[in-house]
Enzyme design. Structure first.
Site, short mmCIF file in Angstrom:
data_model
loop_
_atom_site.label_atom_id
_atom_site.label_comp_id
_atom_site.label_asym_id
_atom_site.label_seq_id
_atom_site.Cartn_x
_atom_site.Cartn_y
_atom_site.Cartn_z
N GLY B 13 0.82 -1.22 0.00
CA GLY B 13 0.00 0.00 0.00
C GLY B 13 0.85 1.26 0.00
O GLY B 13 2.08 1.19 0.13
N VAL B 15 1.07 3.63 2.25
CA VAL B 15 1.76 3.84 3.53
C VAL B 15 2.80 2.74 3.77
O VAL B 15 3.91 3.00 4.22
CB VAL B 15 0.76 3.92 4.70
CG1 VAL B 15 1.48 3.96 6.04
CG2 VAL B 15 -0.13 5.15 4.55
N CYS B 129 -3.45 10.78 10.67
CA CYS B 129 -2.52 11.72 10.03
C CYS B 129 -2.81 13.18 10.36
O CYS B 129 -1.91 13.95 10.70
CB CYS B 129 -2.53 11.52 8.52
SG CYS B 129 -4.17 11.38 7.80
N GLN B 156 -7.08 18.32 3.08
CA GLN B 156 -6.37 17.05 3.09
C GLN B 156 -6.15 16.47 1.70
O GLN B 156 -7.02 16.52 0.84
CB GLN B 156 -7.12 16.06 4.00
CG GLN B 156 -7.06 16.51 5.46
CD GLN B 156 -7.72 15.56 6.44
OE1 GLN B 156 -8.54 15.98 7.24
NE2 GLN B 156 -7.36 14.29 6.40
N SER B 159 -3.82 11.29 -1.06
CA SER B 159 -3.01 10.13 -0.68
C SER B 159 -3.45 9.57 0.68
O SER B 159 -3.16 8.42 0.98
CB SER B 159 -1.52 10.47 -0.66
OG SER B 159 -1.30 11.66 0.06
N ARG B 234 -11.51 17.25 1.99
CA ARG B 234 -10.58 16.70 0.99
C ARG B 234 -10.43 17.71 -0.14
O ARG B 234 -11.44 18.21 -0.65
CB ARG B 234 -11.14 15.38 0.45
CG ARG B 234 -10.16 14.62 -0.41
CD ARG B 234 -9.10 13.91 0.39
NE ARG B 234 -9.64 12.82 1.19
CZ ARG B 234 -8.94 12.17 2.13
NH1 ARG B 234 -7.68 12.51 2.40
NH2 ARG B 234 -9.50 11.21 2.83
N HIS B 241 -1.14 17.18 4.02
CA HIS B 241 -2.34 17.82 4.56
C HIS B 241 -1.97 19.22 5.05
O HIS B 241 -0.94 19.40 5.69
CB HIS B 241 -2.88 17.04 5.76
CG HIS B 241 -3.41 15.67 5.43
ND1 HIS B 241 -3.71 15.26 4.14
CD2 HIS B 241 -3.71 14.62 6.23
CE1 HIS B 241 -4.17 14.01 4.19
NE2 HIS B 241 -4.16 13.60 5.43
#
Lengths: 336, 336
Positions: B13, B15, B129, B156, B159, B234, B241
């Site tokens: 993924g 992350v 996050c 944000q 991703s 978003r 962010h």
């Protein structure tokens, strides 16, 4: 019905074009449309009600046959030309920030403070785009609950910086898609895929002029006692400003009643149903007249507060439409 | 120096990939890297320190030779597998929201509350996050002035929703450039040239889960008494962010001192000079470790308040880096 000679100053700009379209769409009683712009644009064409009209130069003498002039040609043009137009017996509705804080000049959102027009002296200011939509959204709440403090963060579209900025975002998106270097001239940094916490110039107090416009204009339009803190941010959106607004009110707040008040208020459409992912979006609101409100919810961090998400077309209600509505209100109130 | 067998769960993924890169870049003492993912990804390759490593299946038994497992495979995988890994004597650092509010699970930002690791029982949660970067920014201010209330609005990056969302914005930008219809599957609406006031699911109280994460995690990490109101949005940004943060503090605030405190704090870079248009930007912060802070200014709407603009890489400090820093802190404090 009486008809009026209406000039649009800055007729070829993004807002000027929208003003001409709005006069047409709303059937404002126009006898003759007179598009004015800088000398180098003289002779260019605009269309009004299907007919070609030629741009003339915005200069002394150009307003002598004009009843109402809608100005959107920037602060310098308004500073120079608005008093000349007034002297030529024209009522000026000015979209620039030049005259907004002048105590002799009404600063008007027709749904909010139409009565301020009654004392006009020929020059009327159209508020800043990000202020207008917030005023429309907050007026019914202020009347019912008395707003004490506002904390607002904005998500503003590039069309607020004019046609060149629209072109810049468009070009950056195309350059990104073809893996070319993105260039910028309108904004100090790339706007595509970015968020710029910087609109208009910086003031000595650390705030931008855009942020101080929201603070000072809100006090002039809604209530001098309201405390307000603003952060204004440019985002890669073409059209419509979105605002995250947090307010604290004096009286005990009831969210269902707030929704009822907003739903029945003029100029507002409530779009608020989390279950169906219903909330206002910039891409949907583009081209629409109302101020759209969603995400209305109690702020649990204070006793009487709420949050909401307010979206409006910055070129229409935020500029052209509000200016034309001021003209309409002048007609209704026999102030021409 | 002791070396550790480190598993990354969700290794393919956005992350997970960043976690592997971060372990490498920070020279974490890895004896063996064990990339784990769903069964259908078994045998795929990842690279660690220039060498190919093959993905194995994340399942019971896979943790028996693992000292530390960094989880970033979503809430369901963590709910199911984290306790199994702990039972197999692995210390789990979990990036999902599954365990964050469990009172027996430390929720840690190493610059803020490293001491909470001392009581760990094998499972440690990495905060959300958008919470992490706010905690880093607010900790020095809270220590000096005691924060009473926070009002935050976020900007944000896509991703945060994983690789599929990155691909979706990329595709929409390309479709826009070639005048094709933009399609969406990850988000309920088009994200390109739009702003969605909706991250994660809606809760019964009208807030999104992302907003309530910011509220509840802040209380757990920084201080139970802090009041907080969040609006999470978003925006069409790929990475990093941004947050517009307004705070009210108990003690008399001095902006110059705040800037001094932030400048000398670990993990923070202050970028704040309006005269030179210096403030943090998402496109600049991408790939960097620190939390970047600018637009620091007094809030004139209350006695002791301030506004600031906080930007951080959501995949690094907002996820992978913070998880690896937790592992580093466990080593430093002899808690492995």
């Amino acid at each position: 019905m009486k008809k009026y000679n209406v000039a649009v100053v800055g007729a070829l700009g993004a807002v000027g074009q929208e003003m001409i379209k709005t006069l047409e769409q709303r059937n404002f009683p126009v006898h003759r449309l007179k598009p004015l712009d800088i000398a180098s644009n003289k002779g260019k064409e605009v269309f009004f009600n299907g007919e070609k009209v030629y741009v003339e130069t915005a200069e002394k003498g150009a307003f002598e046959d004009v009843d109402i002039a809608l100005f959107s040609a920037g602060g310098d043009a308004s500073t120079l030309l608005a008093p000349i137009a007034v002297e030529e017996n024209t009522i000026v509705i000015d979209n620039s920030s030049a005259w907004r804080m002048d105590p002799t000049v009404p600063l008007v959102v027709p749904e909010v403070n139409p009565e301020d027009l009654d004392s006009h002296k020929g020059l009327i200011s159209n508020p800043n785009c990000s202020t207008i939509q917030m005023m429309v959204a907050l007026k019914p709440i202020h009347d019912a609950y008395t707003i004490k403090r506002i904390v607002v963060s904005t998500y503003q579209a590039v069309s607020g910086s004019g046609q060149k900025a629209i072109n810049e975002l468009n070009q950056q998106a195309k350059d990104y898609a073809s893996a070319k270097k993105m260039v910028h001239t309108v904004y100090p940094y790339q706007i595509a895929f970015n968020a710029l916490p910087h609109i208009d110039i910086f003031m000595d107090n650390g705030y931008t002029k855009e942020e101080m416009k929201m603070v000072n204009e809100t006090k002039k339009i809604l209530c001098e006692d309201i405390k307000i803190s603003a952060t204004t941010v440019r985002v890669p959106v073409f059209r419509c400003h979105s605002e995250s607004i947090n307010i604290e009110v004096e009286k005990k707040i009831d969210i269902d009643n707030v929704i009822k008040l907003l739903t029945s208020a003029a100029g507002i459409t409530v779009q608020d149903c989390p279950k169906t992912n219903t909330y206002p979006l910039a891409i949907d609101v583009a081209g629409k007249d109302d101020v759209f409100i969603g995400r209305i919810r109690k702020d649990f961090s204070i006793e009487n507060g709420l949050n909401m998400w307010v979206v409006s077309d910055n070129l229409r209600k935020g500029a052209a439409l509000n200016a034309v509505q001021i003209a309409e209100t002048l007609v209704q109130r026999n102030l021409l």
